[in-house]
Enzyme design. Sequence first.
Site, PDB file in Angstrom:
ATOM      1  N   VAL A 313       0.846  -1.196   0.000  1.00  0.00           N
ATOM      2  CA  VAL A 313       0.000   0.000   0.000  1.00  0.00           C
ATOM      3  C   VAL A 313       0.882   1.247   0.000  1.00  0.00           C
ATOM      4  O   VAL A 313       0.636   2.209  -0.751  1.00  0.00           O
ATOM      5  CB  VAL A 313      -0.943   0.005   1.223  1.00  0.00           C
ATOM      6  N   GLN A 316       2.341   1.830  -3.442  1.00  0.00           N
ATOM      7  CA  GLN A 316       1.331   2.336  -4.364  1.00  0.00           C
ATOM      8  C   GLN A 316       1.032   3.812  -4.088  1.00  0.00           C
ATOM      9  O   GLN A 316       0.828   4.601  -5.011  1.00  0.00           O
ATOM     10  CB  GLN A 316       0.047   1.517  -4.242  1.00  0.00           C
ATOM     11  N   GLU A 317       1.019   4.187  -2.823  1.00  0.00           N
ATOM     12  CA  GLU A 317       0.677   5.556  -2.460  1.00  0.00           C
ATOM     13  C   GLU A 317       1.809   6.542  -2.755  1.00  0.00           C
ATOM     14  O   GLU A 317       1.561   7.633  -3.271  1.00  0.00           O
ATOM     15  CB  GLU A 317       0.315   5.624  -0.968  1.00  0.00           C
ATOM     16  N   SER A 318       3.043   6.182  -2.422  1.00  0.00           N
ATOM     17  CA  SER A 318       4.114   7.192  -2.465  1.00  0.00           C
ATOM     18  C   SER A 318       5.457   6.696  -2.978  1.00  0.00           C
ATOM     19  O   SER A 318       6.412   7.467  -2.986  1.00  0.00           O
ATOM     20  CB  SER A 318       4.335   7.746  -1.055  1.00  0.00           C
ATOM     21  N   TYR A 443      -5.892   0.499  -8.585  1.00  0.00           N
ATOM     22  CA  TYR A 443      -5.234   0.630  -7.288  1.00  0.00           C
ATOM     23  C   TYR A 443      -5.128  -0.731  -6.591  1.00  0.00           C
ATOM     24  O   TYR A 443      -4.049  -1.136  -6.145  1.00  0.00           O
ATOM     25  CB  TYR A 443      -6.049   1.605  -6.444  1.00  0.00           C
TER      26      TYR A 443
END
Length: 487
Positions: A313, A316-318, A443
């Site tokens: 996660v 994927q986010e940053s 996502y």
Amino acid sequence: MLTPICRHFIARSSQYFALTAIALLVMIPTFSFIPEGEHLGQIRERDFITVHTRNTPTTYYEGRHGPTGFEYELMRQFADSLGVSLNLDARHHAGSVLPAVRDKGDLGAAALPLLPDTPGILYTRPIINMQPLVVYRRGLYGIEAPSDLVGLSLGTLNGAGTSKALRALQREHPELSWRESRELEVAELLAQVENGRLDAAVIFDHQFRINRLFFPDVERGFTLGDPVSMAWALPSGRGLGLLQAANRFLENLQQSGTLDQLVARYFGHDDYLEYVGTRTFLTHLDARLPRFTDDFKQAAETTGFDWKLLAAVGYQESHWDPDAVSPTGVRGLMMLTRPTAKEMNVDNRRDPEQSIDGGARYLRSLMDRLPEEITGDDRLYMALAAYNVGLGHLYDARDIADMRGASPNRWADVREALPLLQQREWHSKTRHGYARGGEPVIYVRNIRRYYEMIEYVERSRQQFFQLEQTPINADSLLMFELVPPLD
């Protein structure tokens, strides 16, 4: 050159066999004379079937929830169909499976090529086709046709079925030569190409799709010759009962569509590798993730998630950047909004420990708020989608799934409904209206793939010694037998 992460994945074959040996039962029986037709009966009487296989990503390996792999799934289901237990011997390489089947029985399932004239062996009906593929080291140019292989240092695995295509090519180009190994596995062969010991190799296309993540400096070349049929091998002279049972099982699997589903699950993910940026991911896995691993593990212990899922996660986010900021003001490693940070008592979103802890607790809160009818992985995937698009829009997608006669409790159905939130025809019927519903679908897909990659690398670290502990040198070519040019 290999990245440090990739080096964890490669080891000498002696280490490989020492670490991959597995026996789910203690004894592997040897067979005395068995009258015609009694082999299957004896298997049922002893209540287990012994299968000789290989510990590779395309056959059998230890995954997140235990043993897995394409052929492992087939073996397990076949054993279930016989009403017996599965006894695995995974101490093999490509060239040692058939001798074990001949000497010990009962069955070989190890990406074996169907070679009808093999002494002492019976083969089942074909399972899938395996297409030989030429791969080569990045930076070599002009490798576009079979004739370009002449003069290269070329390798393949003995007994895997790829030699047939090379021998056919040698009849057209007598000056062609190559090296074959009885001891290496596909990943080790690809490592030889990546580190310059070989210029090119011939493996199967599906094997490259599974392994290419770890070898970004190995390029896909061209297919070579006709596809080879994969089949199971059984000892001859022990009756046809087991062969007939295996063929019925495989035929039913094909007719039901189950075989196609397994092929898609294990070999159908090649397209995502380019999307996620393999080279960038491996670089960040080496350079960034170790800094935050303890924080992910601590958050996982608090929230009950697998730390590797939380890390996926975060990537994927940053891309594991604690200073990341989106145009909308979402920031930090887990990209928390101001309201979410406040709800999770995170006062500094750029602090990676706080961000990871807050993001993990927020994901847990989303899972806990979902209806109890949503279970298992469906519940996890919907919580991940809500992390991206919001819980309200997820509920709207569930409502759309219900309107369409699908299940609002299955991710597969909600996944189809989410993009409809971009269409007035559908979002006008929902409580929260328009949303970019295609994004949470991508996502969740990406997080699942990132998780698989992290899991795969972590498992490789546990299974293999680091390459630098036993560096491969020029003597490594002694593991190959030279197939000379034709006179």
